[in-house]
Design an enzyme around this catalytic site. Structure first.
Site, PDB file in Angstrom:
ATOM      1  N   TYR A  72      21.875  26.783  49.215  1.00  0.00           N
ATOM      2  CA  TYR A  72      23.157  26.821  48.522  1.00  0.00           C
ATOM      3  C   TYR A  72      24.284  27.149  49.480  1.00  0.00           C
ATOM      4  O   TYR A  72      24.055  27.527  50.630  1.00  0.00           O
ATOM      5  CB  TYR A  72      23.119  27.849  47.381  1.00  0.00           C
ATOM      6  CG  TYR A  72      23.198  29.301  47.813  1.00  0.00           C
ATOM      7  CD1 TYR A  72      22.123  29.916  48.443  1.00  0.00           C
ATOM      8  CD2 TYR A  72      24.358  30.054  47.617  1.00  0.00           C
ATOM      9  CE1 TYR A  72      22.206  31.249  48.834  1.00  0.00           C
ATOM     10  CE2 TYR A  72      24.435  31.385  48.003  1.00  0.00           C
ATOM     11  CZ  TYR A  72      23.358  31.977  48.622  1.00  0.00           C
ATOM     12  OH  TYR A  72      23.434  33.276  49.024  1.00  0.00           O
ATOM     13  N   ARG A 108      26.612  24.299  57.963  1.00  0.00           N
ATOM     14  CA  ARG A 108      25.523  25.244  57.680  1.00  0.00           C
ATOM     15  C   ARG A 108      24.582  24.682  56.620  1.00  0.00           C
ATOM     16  O   ARG A 108      23.359  24.848  56.710  1.00  0.00           O
ATOM     17  CB  ARG A 108      26.100  26.600  57.239  1.00  0.00           C
ATOM     18  CG  ARG A 108      25.022  27.662  57.035  1.00  0.00           C
ATOM     19  CD  ARG A 108      25.606  29.028  56.786  1.00  0.00           C
ATOM     20  NE  ARG A 108      26.354  29.082  55.535  1.00  0.00           N
ATOM     21  CZ  ARG A 108      27.065  30.130  55.132  1.00  0.00           C
ATOM     22  NH1 ARG A 108      27.139  31.210  55.894  1.00  0.00           N
ATOM     23  NH2 ARG A 108      27.704  30.111  53.982  1.00  0.00           N
ATOM     24  N   ARG A 124       4.190  20.825  39.254  1.00  0.00           N
ATOM     25  CA  ARG A 124       4.123  22.028  40.078  1.00  0.00           C
ATOM     26  C   ARG A 124       2.955  21.989  41.060  1.00  0.00           C
ATOM     27  O   ARG A 124       1.797  21.914  40.660  1.00  0.00           O
ATOM     28  CB  ARG A 124       4.018  23.277  39.193  1.00  0.00           C
ATOM     29  CG  ARG A 124       4.168  24.566  39.987  1.00  0.00           C
ATOM     30  CD  ARG A 124       4.133  25.803  39.098  1.00  0.00           C
ATOM     31  NE  ARG A 124       4.342  27.013  39.899  1.00  0.00           N
ATOM     32  CZ  ARG A 124       3.408  27.569  40.647  1.00  0.00           C
ATOM     33  NH1 ARG A 124       2.195  27.068  40.699  1.00  0.00           N
ATOM     34  NH2 ARG A 124       3.681  28.659  41.367  1.00  0.00           N
ATOM     35  N   HIS A 137       2.536  23.505  45.357  1.00  0.00           N
ATOM     36  CA  HIS A 137       3.309  24.131  46.431  1.00  0.00           C
ATOM     37  C   HIS A 137       3.785  23.134  47.487  1.00  0.00           C
ATOM     38  O   HIS A 137       4.925  23.180  47.920  1.00  0.00           O
ATOM     39  CB  HIS A 137       2.484  25.230  47.113  1.00  0.00           C
ATOM     40  CG  HIS A 137       2.338  26.460  46.266  1.00  0.00           C
ATOM     41  ND1 HIS A 137       1.741  26.441  45.014  1.00  0.00           N
ATOM     42  CD2 HIS A 137       2.698  27.739  46.483  1.00  0.00           C
ATOM     43  CE1 HIS A 137       1.750  27.659  44.515  1.00  0.00           C
ATOM     44  NE2 HIS A 137       2.330  28.471  45.382  1.00  0.00           N
ATOM     45  N   GLU A 184      22.226  43.097  58.174  1.00  0.00           N
ATOM     46  CA  GLU A 184      23.420  42.620  57.449  1.00  0.00           C
ATOM     47  C   GLU A 184      23.384  43.207  56.051  1.00  0.00           C
ATOM     48  O   GLU A 184      22.454  43.933  55.688  1.00  0.00           O
ATOM     49  CB  GLU A 184      23.456  41.089  57.405  1.00  0.00           C
ATOM     50  CG  GLU A 184      22.274  40.480  56.674  1.00  0.00           C
ATOM     51  CD  GLU A 184      22.269  38.956  56.658  1.00  0.00           C
ATOM     52  OE1 GLU A 184      23.343  38.331  56.727  1.00  0.00           O
ATOM     53  OE2 GLU A 184      21.166  38.384  56.548  1.00  0.00           O
ATOM     54  N   LEU A 219      22.101  35.744  58.278  1.00  0.00           N
ATOM     55  CA  LEU A 219      22.770  34.493  57.968  1.00  0.00           C
ATOM     56  C   LEU A 219      24.016  34.373  58.854  1.00  0.00           C
ATOM     57  O   LEU A 219      24.739  35.360  59.040  1.00  0.00           O
ATOM     58  CB  LEU A 219      23.202  34.471  56.495  1.00  0.00           C
ATOM     59  CG  LEU A 219      23.812  33.146  56.063  1.00  0.00           C
ATOM     60  CD1 LEU A 219      22.719  32.088  55.879  1.00  0.00           C
ATOM     61  CD2 LEU A 219      24.609  33.297  54.784  1.00  0.00           C
TER      62      LEU A 219
HETATM   63  N1  PMP Z   1      24.739  37.364  54.731  1.00  0.00           N
HETATM   64  C1  PMP Z   1      24.161  37.047  53.570  1.00  0.00           C
HETATM   65  C2  PMP Z   1      22.754  37.472  53.332  1.00  0.00           C
HETATM   66  C3  PMP Z   1      24.875  36.340  52.592  1.00  0.00           C
HETATM   67  O1  PMP Z   1      24.295  36.024  51.429  1.00  0.00           O
HETATM   68  C4  PMP Z   1      26.231  35.985  52.842  1.00  0.00           C
HETATM   69  C5  PMP Z   1      27.036  35.266  51.801  1.00  0.00           C
HETATM   70  N2  PMP Z   1      26.528  34.022  51.500  1.00  0.00           N
HETATM   71  C6  PMP Z   1      26.796  36.324  54.077  1.00  0.00           C
HETATM   72  C7  PMP Z   1      26.028  37.015  55.000  1.00  0.00           C
HETATM   73  C8  PMP Z   1      28.212  35.945  54.404  1.00  0.00           C
HETATM   74  O2  PMP Z   1      28.335  34.563  54.582  1.00  0.00           O
HETATM   75  P1  PMP Z   1      29.724  33.814  54.373  1.00  0.00           P
HETATM   76  O3  PMP Z   1      30.720  34.515  55.230  1.00  0.00           O
HETATM   77  O4  PMP Z   1      29.455  32.421  54.845  1.00  0.00           O
HETATM   78  O5  PMP Z   1      30.061  33.890  52.930  1.00  0.00           O
END
Ligand code: PMP
Length: 283
Positions: free
Chosen positions: A33, A52, A100, A102, A180, A205
């Protein structure tokens, strides 16, 4: 006005918008997403979000039949149809509908859902006073670089924060390093005024906001150090903040029970927030 969703080639009112019960997103969280900010009716930082998305899809060996241009048209259409001025677009792609099992189905069409909504302005106190984060162990898998819809550890972390009256949960790895937040990237400012945020690897991410804020900081001749930082370092930092599409640049003034710096949003955070705001508005 009823909200309109895009589902697999059709625009439909929310009440009629549905996916099949054997969609692999529903059964396996087999999908990816993006959340994109809408500012003054315009999609902000669209290209990096679509870059991304392409990367997430390719890491999961998912192939969409939709070109980038066609997807951008849908995103803009959904913003327009929902009269979104300032808010977000949510875009989800799953491996599609199949009995379904996997392993990947032999023949499957990617399911695509797009929604959009206006977001109310965030409470002024968040920016003016800053927020508190709590810490939780990072129990996620080893591919957090993929923006997967499989978010259980993040959901549990955010719920913990909510129950603790905090804004966000920062996840801490086995070496006591902050990776994070549950839906945000984590930053600190050290005593020398340098910005520190974890380097990009499979543990976090690659936030689009993180990238934009890093670029803005460097344009201001600020030193950006991409490396892991420990919880202890964060507690001793002069400032801390978090970034994401929905949280923008949000000052962090307390980590668990420890006050960060002076306990109020710091000047570096505030300057970056203003720069990022101007960036979003295309100023
Ligand atoms: N880390 C995680 C785990 C997230 O879910 C998000 C938000 N999608 C971010 C960082 C920040 O990403 P962005 O700045 O692209 O919204």
């Amino acid at each position: 006005m009823s909200r309109i969703a895009y589902v697999n080639g059709r625009y439909a009112p929310f009440a009629d918008a549905a996916v099949h019960i054997e969609d692999r997103g529903y059964q396996f969280a087999d999908g990816v997403y993006e959340v994109i900010a809408v500012r003054d009716g315009r999609l902000a930082d669209l290209e990096p979000h679509l870059d991304r998305l392409d990367r997430s899809l390719s890491e999961l060996r998912m192939e969409t039949a939709m070109s980038r241009g066609a997807l951008a048209v849908v995103l803009e259409e959904i913003v327009w149809r929902n009269r979104v001025a300032n808010g977000i677009v949510y875009l989800q792609m799953t491996r599609g509908v199949a009995r379904r099992d996997h392993a990947f189905p032999d023949d499957c069409r990617i399911s695509i859902v797009v929604t959009a909504r206006n977001a109310p302005p965030r409470p002024a106190a968040i920016v003016e006073r800053g927020v508190r984060v709590v810490t939780v162990p990072d129990i996620r898998w080893k591919r957090c670089d993929i923006k997967s819809i499989s978010l259980l550890p993040n959901i549990l972390a955010k719920q913990k924060a909510k129950e603790a009256g905090a804004y966000e949960a920062w996840m801490v790895d086995e070496d006591d390093r902050v990776t994070e937040g549950s839906s945000t990237n984590a930053w600190i400012v050290d005593r020398a005024g340098d910005l520190i945020t974890r380097h990009l690897d499979n543990a976090i991410l690659a936030g689009v906001t993180r990238m934009a804020v890093g670029d803005l900081a460097m344009k201001q001749q600020r030193r950006l150090v991409e490396r892991p930082f420990t919880l202890g370092e964060a507690e001793a930092a002069s400032e801390a903040f978090l970034t994401s599409t929905t949280s923008s640049v949000t000052p962090v003034v307390q980590i668990n029970d420890v006050q960060v710096g002076a306990g109020v949003p710091g000047p570096v955070t505030q300057a970056l927030r203003n720069l990022y705001d101007a960036h979003l508005s295309g100023r």
